[in-house]
Design a protein around this motif. Structure first.
Motif, short mmCIF file in Angstrom:
data_model
loop_
_atom_site.label_atom_id
_atom_site.label_comp_id
_atom_site.label_asym_id
_atom_site.label_seq_id
_atom_site.Cartn_x
_atom_site.Cartn_y
_atom_site.Cartn_z
N THR A 107 74.32 55.15 144.37
CA THR A 107 73.67 54.23 143.19
C THR A 107 71.94 54.69 143.10
N THR A 108 72.03 55.34 143.10
CA THR A 108 70.66 55.93 142.64
C THR A 108 70.84 56.43 141.15
N PHE A 109 69.48 55.87 140.90
CA PHE A 109 68.73 56.27 139.67
C PHE A 109 67.93 57.08 139.83
N ARG A 110 67.83 58.36 139.31
CA ARG A 110 67.03 59.12 139.19
C ARG A 110 65.81 58.85 138.73
N THR A 111 64.33 58.76 138.95
CA THR A 111 63.20 58.78 137.69
C THR A 111 62.51 60.18 137.91
N ILE A 112 61.39 60.26 137.03
CA ILE A 112 60.84 61.16 137.13
C ILE A 112 59.78 61.41 138.21
N PRO A 113 59.46 62.94 138.38
CA PRO A 113 59.06 63.91 139.71
C PRO A 113 57.80 62.45 140.58
N ILE A 114 57.34 62.31 139.42
CA ILE A 114 55.90 62.27 139.75
C ILE A 114 55.95 60.52 138.92
N PRO A 115 56.56 59.50 139.47
CA PRO A 115 56.68 58.25 138.31
C PRO A 115 54.94 57.61 137.93
N ASN A 116 54.09 57.75 138.51
CA ASN A 116 53.01 57.19 138.52
C ASN A 116 51.75 58.43 138.18
N PRO A 117 51.70 58.84 137.85
CA PRO A 117 50.52 60.09 137.02
C PRO A 117 49.40 59.57 135.89
N GLU A 118 48.36 59.92 136.63
CA GLU A 118 47.16 59.10 135.74
C GLU A 118 47.20 59.88 134.57
N LYS A 119 47.51 61.03 134.32
CA LYS A 119 47.44 61.76 133.51
C LYS A 119 48.26 63.06 132.75
N ILE A 120 49.05 62.65 131.51
CA ILE A 120 50.06 63.94 131.07
C ILE A 120 49.19 64.59 129.61
N ILE A 121 49.01 65.38 129.90
CA ILE A 121 47.91 66.08 128.81
C ILE A 121 49.15 67.53 128.87
N CYS A 122 49.59 67.82 127.54
CA CYS A 122 50.33 68.20 126.90
C CYS A 122 50.36 69.43 125.75
N VAL A 123 50.35 70.65 125.99
CA VAL A 123 49.53 71.33 124.84
C VAL A 123 50.44 72.37 123.73
N GLY A 124 49.83 72.07 122.85
CA GLY A 124 51.12 72.29 121.76
C GLY A 124 50.41 74.25 120.84
N VAL A 125 51.86 74.29 120.48
CA VAL A 125 51.60 75.64 119.59
C VAL A 125 51.39 77.08 120.30
N ASN A 126 52.10 76.66 121.30
CA ASN A 126 51.00 77.47 123.12
C ASN A 126 51.99 79.60 122.91
N PHE A 127 53.09 79.48 122.22
CA PHE A 127 53.49 80.70 121.74
C PHE A 127 53.19 81.73 120.90
N PRO A 128 53.93 82.93 120.07
CA PRO A 128 53.06 83.45 118.77
C PRO A 128 53.58 82.85 118.67
N ASP A 129 55.26 83.28 118.62
CA ASP A 129 56.24 83.08 117.31
C ASP A 129 56.47 81.58 117.09
N ARG A 130 55.74 80.49 118.14
CA ARG A 130 55.21 79.16 117.65
C ARG A 130 54.26 78.69 116.40
N ASN A 131 53.69 80.11 116.81
CA ASN A 131 52.12 79.41 116.27
C ASN A 131 52.52 80.40 114.51
N ALA A 132 53.68 81.20 114.81
CA ALA A 132 53.93 82.06 113.00
C ALA A 132 54.36 80.95 112.39
N GLU A 133 55.28 79.81 112.69
CA GLU A 133 56.38 79.09 111.87
C GLU A 133 55.05 77.71 111.27
N TYR A 134 53.71 78.12 111.99
CA TYR A 134 53.29 77.21 110.95
C TYR A 134 53.13 77.96 108.84
#
Length: 284
Positions: free
Chosen positions: A61-88
């Motif tokens: 009966t457990t309900f899984r949550t994200i591993p760190i349910p209360n982070p102060e910050k979630i910072i995401c990095v965009g366009v970080n692979f060469p082929d991804r950059n070329a898509e633009y």
């Protein structure tokens, strides 16, 4: 070792996922109410030692949550692979510094829980990524020492509403933060050596079809560079999450575009970490 966070009813717990089942840990460490508290106290090693002494407990009966349910910050990095950059297709070489944006914890659901396609858009897309959880905080962290600041690794499907990332002139906040449009999990793997992140295969599958496939060694900005750069302008604290970038192959870039729809199954897999699996449902 694989640490998980979960709920039973309205109560939050954490433990370890083992071959024999779930080992509850939080009842034995009341001074660390969440995995973030354990990380802040540099307690993951102590938790790991306790796994061998605690009783395995199979709870359905457990309900899984994200591993760190209360982070102060979630910072995401965009366009970080060469082929991804070329898509633009803007003729630009890789930028000198990483592109960053913020996500809120509520925008993520857990492993084996559905991604939610909102009423506002039918253009929900997937982005498979590795996420690093900070263990030792700081400012102005030297790149050569940056990996020493990682507590653990998990996986992320950085789900994106493609039309909503273009609602404004140059920010993507709206399209990246719909409730439960992304996922994180299934667990936190303690980080002990550089090989866990420097050259790891990362794949994303939709209904069994491989859509994204690359290696972290091809990142434009390696994880150590990300940590050093981010810590220049903000203090990183234990439990902060950095989502490190997705390879080419998102649905919006296919011809014709293929966005996620109810009933789809998305799997993000990375060597040494595991598989994050989610279905897709429409918002009620």
């Amino acid at each position: 070792m694989r640490f998980v966070s979960y709920r039973i009813g309205d109560e939050a717990f954490y433990g370890a996922e083992t071959e024999g089942g779930l080992v509850p840990l939080s009842p034995h460490f009341p001074h660390w109410p969440t995995l973030r508290d354990a990380i802040t106290a540099d307690g993951l090693h102590e938790l790991a030692l306790a796994v061998g002494q605690a009783k395995t407990w199979e709870v359905r009966t457990t309900f899984r949550t994200i591993p760190i349910p209360n982070p102060e910050k979630i910072i995401c990095v965009g366009v970080n692979f060469p082929d991804r950059n070329a898509e633009y297709k803007d003729g630009q070489e890789a930028p000198p510094n990483p592109s960053l944006f913020i996500r809120f914890p509520r925008s993520f659901t857990a492993h084996d829980q559905p991604l939610i396609r909102p009423r506002a858009s039918d253009k929900l897309d997937y982005e498979g990524e590795i996420a690093v959880v900070i263990g030792k905080g700081g400012r102005h962290i030297p790149e050569a020492e940056a990996l020493d600041h990682i507590a653990g690794l998990t996986l992320c499907n950085e789900g994106t509403l493609r039309d909503w990332v273009r609602h404004a002139k140059f920010n993507v906040t709206q399209g990246k933060n719909f409730d439960r449009s992304g996922a994180m999990g299934p667990w936190l793997v303690p980080f002990t050596h550089a090989a866990q992140i420097t050259d790891v295969r990362l794949t994303t599958r939709v209904n069994g079809e491989v859509r994204q496939d690359d290696r972290t060694s091809r990142m434009i900005f390696p994880v150590a560079r990300q940590i050093a750069y981010i810590s220049t302008f903000t203090t990183l604290v234990p439990g902060d999450i950095i989502v490190t970038g997705t390879p080419t192959g998102a649905g919006a870039r296919l011809d014709p575009p293929q966005f996620l729809k109810p009933g789809d199954v998305v799997e993000v897999e990375a060597e040494g970490i595991g598989i994050l699996r989610n279905t897709v449902e429409d918002e009620a």
